[in-house]
Scaffold this active site. Sequence first.
Site, PDB file in Angstrom:
ATOM      1  CE  LYS A   1      -3.574   2.255   2.778  1.00 46.37           C
ATOM      2  NZ  LYS A   1      -4.710   2.108   3.530  1.00 46.37           N
TER       3      LYS A   1
ATOM      4  CE  LYS B   1      -6.075   1.672  -0.632  1.00 49.40           C
ATOM      5  NZ  LYS B   1      -6.420   1.617   0.913  1.00 49.40           N
TER       6      LYS B   1
HETATM    7  C1  PBG Z   1      -7.385   3.430   5.588  1.00 51.85           C
HETATM    8  C2  PBG Z   1      -7.888   3.072   3.823  1.00 51.85           C
HETATM    9  C3  PBG Z   1      -7.596   3.991   3.084  1.00 51.85           C
HETATM   10  C4  PBG Z   1      -8.306   3.437   1.907  1.00 51.85           C
HETATM   11  C5  PBG Z   1      -8.807   2.182   2.273  1.00 51.85           C
HETATM   12  N1  PBG Z   1      -8.494   1.883   3.529  1.00 51.85           N
HETATM   13  C6  PBG Z   1      -7.377   5.241   2.885  1.00 51.85           C
HETATM   14  C7  PBG Z   1      -5.867   5.801   3.416  1.00 51.85           C
HETATM   15  O1  PBG Z   1      -5.033   4.887   3.485  1.00 51.85           O
HETATM   16  O2  PBG Z   1      -5.753   7.011   3.629  1.00 51.85           O
HETATM   17  C8  PBG Z   1      -8.320   4.026   0.483  1.00 51.85           C
HETATM   18  C9  PBG Z   1      -9.394   3.563  -0.315  1.00 51.85           C
HETATM   19  C10 PBG Z   1      -9.958   4.401  -1.452  1.00 51.85           C
HETATM   20  O3  PBG Z   1      -9.081   5.641  -1.577  1.00 51.85           O
HETATM   21  O4  PBG Z   1     -10.593   4.285  -2.202  1.00 51.85           O
HETATM   22  N2  PBG Z   1      -7.906   2.521   6.331  1.00 51.85           N
END
Ligand code: PBG
Length: 331
Positions: free
Chosen positions: A198, A251
């Site tokens: 991520k 991601k």
């Molecule tokens: C954090 C989380 C995020 C997303 C999913 N889980 C945001 C982040 O890490 O700031 C992002 C998903 C998206 O942008 O559609 N728990």
Amino acid sequence: MSAKNKLHSSQFHPILRKINEQNVDISFHNIMYPVFIVEDDNQQQVIPSMPSVYRFGLNKLIDHLTPLVEIGLKSILMFGVIDILPKDEIGTNADSNKNPVIRALPILRQKFPDLLIACDVCLCPYTSHGHCGIIEEDGINNEKSIERIANIALEYVRHGAHIVAPSDMMDNRIFAIKNKLIQNGMEKRCSVLSYSVKFASGFYGPFRDAAKSTPQQGDRKGYQLPPGSRGLAIRAARRDVDEGADMLMVKPGIAYLDIVRDVKNEFPEYPMFIYQVSGEYAMILHGAKAGAFDIKNILSETLISMRRAGVDCIITYFAPTILEWMKDGHL
Ligand code: PBG
């Protein structure tokens, strides 16, 4: 020129073109739909940064999902959002019995017996500071954070989650979750889908609005990967594999397909997920609305490219649109 390598025009018969696209078809099981669920069962809230995506109360969510399941929706990823329940330092309401995900799970399992239900596991929608872990004076306390995350995962599994997907990115959370599930005899009930790779990304902007989870101070760079690093990406995936992850994720999606391929090559035996995140959704939607391109063209090209890179399942807010097209035989 050697005759051996000659790319000849018969490769451009429509069926041959299809044959040349190896393993890139999109079937129903290749699509997972992220949904936001709020406390008030009869609410449907507009999310200004994500047109056509809503935060649903349980009853509204059931109404929304029913026709989608009928046309082939196979899996969802649930995010809880709270605005009535209080937020605190340790995210108490992530797994309290008032949490909207915990309340919804048994009912959704019963209403949609064939639907695969994944739950995002994180603290940020429930903490007063909006970070994904437990904060102390000198920053995140990793030990306390993963203990908390593991307990939340266990509660989701107890209430019926088929998959828990920790998105917090704290160190060794997969091990903590797996251990917790084993200690409680729950490990066979549930798979762990790790948001292994991520990146700290600008593409999450609209989501933080949707999940009401913007950090009050600072950012998430301390626990999300720098966009330029391939090495850290592989190491992060390897760590999660070593800790017992059942499935892996990269991601965001579109800007990171090389990473998908790297991870898939390294761990071909693990199902590979990709998250087409909120910013990608907004980009494609607004681009199409502005007349820059045709949404079907761009979206199907994007999905096919993800499959080509090695993705087995695409998490996308476009799931309802894609299912409609598939129903009409257009994808
Ligand atoms: C954090 C989380 C995020 C997303 C999913 N889980 C945001 C982040 O890490 O700031 C992002 C998903 C998206 O942008 O559609 N728990």
